[in-house]
Design an enzyme around this catalytic site. Sequence first.
Site, mmCIF file in Angstrom:
data_model
loop_
_atom_site.group_PDB
_atom_site.id
_atom_site.type_symbol
_atom_site.label_atom_id
_atom_site.label_comp_id
_atom_site.label_asym_id
_atom_site.label_seq_id
_atom_site.Cartn_x
_atom_site.Cartn_y
_atom_site.Cartn_z
ATOM 1 N N ASP A 1 57.310 12.956 3.311
ATOM 2 C CA ASP A 1 56.165 13.288 2.461
ATOM 3 C C ASP A 1 56.489 12.801 1.050
ATOM 4 O O ASP A 1 57.438 13.288 0.425
ATOM 5 C CB ASP A 1 55.962 14.809 2.494
ATOM 6 C CG ASP A 1 54.810 15.264 1.618
ATOM 7 O OD1 ASP A 1 54.308 14.474 0.786
ATOM 8 O OD2 ASP A 1 54.415 16.438 1.764
ATOM 9 N N SER B 1 42.818 2.907 -7.315
ATOM 10 C CA SER B 1 41.490 2.809 -6.697
ATOM 11 C C SER B 1 40.485 2.444 -7.781
ATOM 12 O O SER B 1 40.623 2.880 -8.931
ATOM 13 C CB SER B 1 41.096 4.152 -6.085
ATOM 14 O OG SER B 1 39.719 4.162 -5.773
ATOM 15 N N TYR C 1 41.108 13.329 -6.697
ATOM 16 C CA TYR C 1 41.593 12.028 -6.213
ATOM 17 C C TYR C 1 41.437 10.941 -7.279
ATOM 18 O O TYR C 1 42.373 10.193 -7.571
ATOM 19 C CB TYR C 1 40.817 11.668 -4.941
ATOM 20 C CG TYR C 1 41.082 10.286 -4.409
ATOM 21 C CD1 TYR C 1 42.301 9.954 -3.817
ATOM 22 C CD2 TYR C 1 40.108 9.276 -4.487
ATOM 23 C CE1 TYR C 1 42.537 8.679 -3.325
ATOM 24 C CE2 TYR C 1 40.334 8.010 -3.996
ATOM 25 C CZ TYR C 1 41.551 7.713 -3.419
ATOM 26 O OH TYR C 1 41.789 6.446 -2.935
HETATM 27 P P1 NAD Z 1 44.716 5.352 5.523
HETATM 28 O O1 NAD Z 1 44.236 6.758 5.651
HETATM 29 O O2 NAD Z 1 44.374 4.392 6.606
HETATM 30 O O3 NAD Z 1 46.286 5.322 5.309
HETATM 31 C C1 NAD Z 1 46.937 6.216 4.443
HETATM 32 C C2 NAD Z 1 48.417 6.256 4.734
HETATM 33 O O4 NAD Z 1 49.057 7.137 3.801
HETATM 34 C C3 NAD Z 1 48.734 6.804 6.120
HETATM 35 O O5 NAD Z 1 49.748 6.020 6.713
HETATM 36 C C4 NAD Z 1 49.263 8.220 5.856
HETATM 37 O O6 NAD Z 1 50.213 8.682 6.800
HETATM 38 C C5 NAD Z 1 49.920 8.016 4.494
HETATM 39 N N1 NAD Z 1 50.091 9.257 3.778
HETATM 40 C C6 NAD Z 1 49.142 10.138 3.375
HETATM 41 N N2 NAD Z 1 49.734 11.173 2.737
HETATM 42 C C7 NAD Z 1 51.068 10.926 2.720
HETATM 43 C C8 NAD Z 1 52.189 11.608 2.210
HETATM 44 N N3 NAD Z 1 52.063 12.787 1.572
HETATM 45 N N4 NAD Z 1 53.411 11.068 2.372
HETATM 46 C C9 NAD Z 1 53.558 9.885 3.026
HETATM 47 N N5 NAD Z 1 52.532 9.192 3.531
HETATM 48 C C10 NAD Z 1 51.305 9.712 3.383
HETATM 49 O O7 NAD Z 1 44.133 4.841 4.121
HETATM 50 P P2 NAD Z 1 44.156 3.408 3.423
HETATM 51 O O8 NAD Z 1 42.781 2.991 3.206
HETATM 52 O O9 NAD Z 1 45.083 2.495 4.127
HETATM 53 O O10 NAD Z 1 44.743 3.837 1.992
HETATM 54 C C11 NAD Z 1 45.927 3.278 1.441
HETATM 55 C C12 NAD Z 1 45.891 3.489 -0.058
HETATM 56 O O11 NAD Z 1 44.766 2.792 -0.608
HETATM 57 C C13 NAD Z 1 45.739 4.957 -0.496
HETATM 58 O O12 NAD Z 1 46.533 5.192 -1.618
HETATM 59 C C14 NAD Z 1 44.266 5.047 -0.839
HETATM 60 O O13 NAD Z 1 44.038 6.075 -1.778
HETATM 61 C C15 NAD Z 1 44.041 3.664 -1.428
HETATM 62 N N6 NAD Z 1 42.637 3.235 -1.456
HETATM 63 C C16 NAD Z 1 41.929 3.070 -0.309
HETATM 64 C C17 NAD Z 1 40.617 2.649 -0.364
HETATM 65 C C18 NAD Z 1 39.770 2.437 0.862
HETATM 66 O O14 NAD Z 1 38.561 2.219 0.720
HETATM 67 N N7 NAD Z 1 40.333 2.466 2.060
HETATM 68 C C19 NAD Z 1 40.015 2.396 -1.603
HETATM 69 C C20 NAD Z 1 40.758 2.580 -2.781
HETATM 70 C C21 NAD Z 1 42.084 2.983 -2.676
#
Ligand code: NAD
Length: 266
Positions: free
Chosen positions: A62, A144, A157
């Site tokens: 985590d 983001s 967030y």
């Molecule tokens: P996702 O939900 O597919 O993947 C998120 C990953 O983070 C997962 O592998 C999960 O296990 C891990 N995770 C969550 N909490 C955790 C913790 N406490 N410790 C360790 N691992 C943890 O989402 P994604 O879209 O791949 O997001 C990746 C990053 O991009 C994130 O930081 C998210 O905020 C950011 N983001 C995503 C988007 C989008 O539209 N998908 C847009 C802007 C930013």
Amino acid sequence: MLLANRVAIVTGGAKGIGRGIALKFAEEGCDIVVNALHIEGARKVADEVRALGRESLAIGADVSNSAEVNDMVDQTIKKFGKIDILVNNAGGITGAKEGAIEDTTEEDWDRIVGINLKGQFLCCRAVVPHMRKNKYGKIINVSSMGAIHPPAPIVHYHSAKGGVLSLTSNLAFELAPFNITVNAILPGPVRSEFFNEMLKDMSEKEGEAFFTMLDKRVPMQRMGMPEEIAGVALFLASELSSYVTGESINAGGGLPLTPRDDVGTG
Ligand code: NAD
């Protein structure tokens, strides 16, 4: 290859954007520590990395827990002897309530800021001594576009992701003399499990309509794919960006520009 013999930690690497980054880096010659909250997902991606011919280590940790982060970094040094690249990608809003500030609980604030901002601080703090020793490091923080241009009220967030931008510029300033660059990526909407929380009460049809609505909000008329964010991360992890630090790169298909309403009319 752009990352030959480099070693990277990718947090949240089990799926979505993190998995895309882990695989793209591996294709470019990088060994990968795949972190995720639950080790099973990390193991699957570590296997995919090995199938590409690189070494990999899966670690369930985590990122908001300092003892688990420190142990992850210790395990990385024990196996690989160095850390060249840190991608602070873990994040999201799983389990938290979105909406008006009056309805935002202190508990959700602490947990979401813990994962999305404190987690990046803890990972940076743990890897920097190793990078400083080698006079080399590339830190990439995933923020983001919602940090600056919120598409909906999600105050915990988006505030955390805003903090990531400040963390990025502050660490870039502090670490520049040691040849450690620190940059951020601001993804727009990217198709991943990130949206599961919002989709959980929708039917499949409603879910598709939700994604179509997101597509239309983007000037390029489509959501991004994890590989497209991985391309930006590769630039920031490689020598192509050797003189870039403290930068924040939008990757949002033209956002924050507003979409044209005359598409298709010539
Ligand atoms: P996702 O939900 O597919 O993947 C998120 C990953 O983070 C997962 O592998 C999960 O296990 C891990 N995770 C969550 N909490 C955790 C913790 N406490 N410790 C360790 N691992 C943890 O989402 P994604 O879209 O791949 O997001 C990746 C990053 O991009 C994130 O930081 C998210 O905020 C950011 N983001 C995503 C988007 C989008 O539209 N998908 C847009 C802007 C930013």
